[in-house]
Design an enzyme around this catalytic site. Structure first.
Site, PDB file in Angstrom:
ATOM      1  N   GLY A   1       0.831  -1.218   0.000  1.00  0.00           N
ATOM      2  CA  GLY A   1       0.000   0.000   0.000  1.00  0.00           C
ATOM      3  C   GLY A   1       0.854   1.252   0.000  1.00  0.00           C
TER       4      GLY A   1
ATOM      5  N   ASP B   1      -1.348   7.812  -6.989  1.00  0.00           N
ATOM      6  CA  ASP B   1      -0.044   7.219  -6.637  1.00  0.00           C
ATOM      7  C   ASP B   1       1.075   7.694  -7.581  1.00  0.00           C
ATOM      8  OD1 ASP B   1      -1.644   5.915  -4.825  1.00  0.00           O
ATOM      9  OD2 ASP B   1      -0.931   3.900  -5.291  1.00  0.00           O
TER      10      ASP B   1
HETATM   11  C1  MEV Z   1      -4.082   2.926  -3.843  1.00  0.00           C
HETATM   12  O1  MEV Z   1      -2.869   3.417  -3.309  1.00  0.00           O
HETATM   13  C2  MEV Z   1      -5.150   3.962  -3.752  1.00  0.00           C
HETATM   14  C3  MEV Z   1      -6.533   3.569  -4.286  1.00  0.00           C
HETATM   15  O2  MEV Z   1      -7.393   4.666  -4.018  1.00  0.00           O
HETATM   16  C4  MEV Z   1      -6.495   3.289  -5.776  1.00  0.00           C
HETATM   17  C5  MEV Z   1      -6.283   4.522  -6.631  1.00  0.00           C
HETATM   18  O3  MEV Z   1      -6.470   5.633  -6.167  1.00  0.00           O
HETATM   19  O4  MEV Z   1      -5.937   4.347  -7.818  1.00  0.00           O
HETATM   20  C6  MEV Z   1      -7.095   2.348  -3.580  1.00  0.00           C
END
Ligand code: MEV
Length: 336
Positions: A116, A163
Site C-alpha cells: 500500500g 499514486d
Molecule cells: C491505492 O494506493 C489507492 C486507491 O485509491 C487506488 C487509486 O487511487 O488508484 C485504492
C-alpha cells in the site's frame, strides 16, 4: 550529447486521507516518503527489452538476480506483477518517442511490494523517467505522473492516478480528478505499520466497484463522507499551518476515515489490530493507508512515535518511522 545510460529514482507514498473514494472523483491527500525505487536504463544490442530485478521486495521474499537478466514473462509471483508495470511503462515511452530500441532496465527497490506504499507507481514513474531520458524525450515530472497513470489504467483497469502523481511530483499534495496542489510542507509525526501481507490494489478496487454497482445508495454516502473528511483535513492543514496544526482533530478524522474504509470492506483483522494497538499506545488517530486487504496502516503520534512503534511490533507488525520526501522523480545520473 547522445545518452547511453540513465539512472532515475522515484519515492513511495502514503495516502493520508481518501483512498478508494478518490477513484470515484472525491479528493484525497497524499505524501511522498523517503523509500525509493531505482531504475537504470541503457541501450543493448539485442533489440529486445530486458528487465533485471535486483532486490524487489515482496512479502516474505527478496528476489535477487545479480547476474542473469530475466525477461518479464518469467513468473516470479508478486515480482512478476511489478514487472508488468515496467513493461507497460517502457512500451508507452517507446510509443511517445515513436521509437523501438533494445533497452535493458534494472530495478532495485526499497519499497515493499503490495504494502500500500505505491511500489508499482514508483517503479512505473522511475522507469518512465529513465527510459524517456534515454530516448531523448524531455518530459516534466507532471507529464511523467500522467504517463504513470496511463500505465496503472493499462495494468489495473482502474486507478485515480494519485499514486503516480505523488511519486512523480513529491511532497505533500491534495489531489482530485487528475489535478493536484501542494499543501504546506511539514514533517508529520507518523508511524507506518506494515502487516507483512499484501493486498492487490486491482482486486480491492474491483471489489469496491462491485459493491458500488450493486448498492449505490448504500456505498455512495460512504464515499461522500470520505470526501468530506478529506476537505475537513485540508482545511485544518492549510488554515492552522502557521499556528501549529490541530493534530487531535486530524487524528479524529483519521479514525473516521478508517471506520469508513472498514465499512467498504478493505480492512483486515491484522490491520485493525495494528490500528487499535497504535491508539492504545497513545496515537491520536490511526488508519489504513493505500488499498488495504493487508499492506500498511499509519498512526499520527506526536511525541509518542517510539511507544507506538513498539505497540505495532508487539501486535505483530513492522513499524517504519518515515519522513516525507520533498522530491519526487529524480534523475540521479546520465552517462554518455
Ligand atoms: C491505492 O494506493 C489507492 C486507491 O485509491 C487506488 C487509486 O487511487 O488508484 C485504492
Amino acid at each position: 550529447m547522445s545518452v547511453k545510460k540513465v539512472l532515475a529514482s522515484a519515492p513511495a507514498k502514503i495516502i493520508l486521507f481518501g483512498e478508494h473514494s478518490v477513484v470515484y472523483g472525491k479528493p484525497a491527500i497524499a505524501a511522498a516518503i523517503d523509500l525509493r525505487t531505482y531504475v537504470r536504463a541503457e541501450f543493448n544490442d539485442s533489440g529486445r527489452i530486458k528487465i533485471e530485478a535486483h532486490d524487489i521486495r515482496t512479502p516474505g521474499l527478496i528476489v535477487s538476480f545479480s547476474e542473469d537478466s530475466i525477461y518479464f514473462e518469467s513468473d516470479y509471483g508478486k515480482a512478476a506483477e511489478v514487472l508488468s508495470y515496467v513493461r507497460e511503462a517502457i512500451n508507452l515511452v517507446m510509443e511517445e518517442a515513436d521509437r523501438n530500441a533494445g533497452v535493458t532496465v534494472s530495478i532495485t527497490s526499497q519499497i515493499p511490494v503490495g504494502a500500500g506504499l505505491g511500489s508499482s507507481a514508483a517503479v512505473a514513474v522511475a522507469t518512465i523517467g529513465a527510459v524517456s531520458r534515454l530516448l531523448g524525450l524531455e518530459l516534466s515530472n507532471e507529464e511523467v505522473g500522467k504517463l504513470g497513470h496511463r500505465v496503472e489504467l493499462l495494468v489495473q483497469g482502474a486507478s485515480s492516478g494519485i499514486d503516480p502523481t505523488v511519486s512523480a511530483i513529491g511532497g505533500f499534495i491534495h489531489y482530485q480528478k487528475g489535478k493536484f496542489d501542494h499543501l504546506p510542507f511539514m514533517e508529520l509525526p507518523i508511524v507506518v505499520g506494515y502487516t507483512g501481507s499484501s493486498g492487490s490494489t486491482k482486486e480491492l478496487v474491483a471489489m469496491v466497484r462491485r459493491n458500488y454497482e450493486e448498492m449505490p445508495d448504500v456505498i455512495e454516502p460512504i464515499l461522500e463522507s470520505m470526501g468530506r473528511v478529506v476537505e475537513k483535513a485540508r482545511e485544518i492543514i492549510v488554515s492552522d499551518y502557521d499556528r501549529g496544526v490541530k493534530f487531535p482533530l486530524l487524528g479524529r478524522l483519521m479514525n473516521i476515515n478508517h471506520g469508513l474504509l472498514d465499512a467498504l470492506g478493505v480492512s483486515t483483522k491484522k490491520l485493525s489490530e495494528l490500528v487499535y494497538a497504535a491508539k492504545t499506545a497513545g496515537a491520536l488517530g490511526a488508519k489504513i493507508t493505500g488499498a488495504g486487504g493487508g499492506g500498511c496502516m499509519y498512526a499520527l503520534a506526536p511525541e509518542k512515535q517510539s511507544e507506538v512503534a513498539t505497540a505495532i511490533t508487539i501486535a505483530g507488525g513492522t513499524p517504519m518511522i518515515t519522513r516525507i520526501s520533498r522530491e519526487g522523480l529524480r534523475i540521479e545520473e546520465v552517462l554518455p
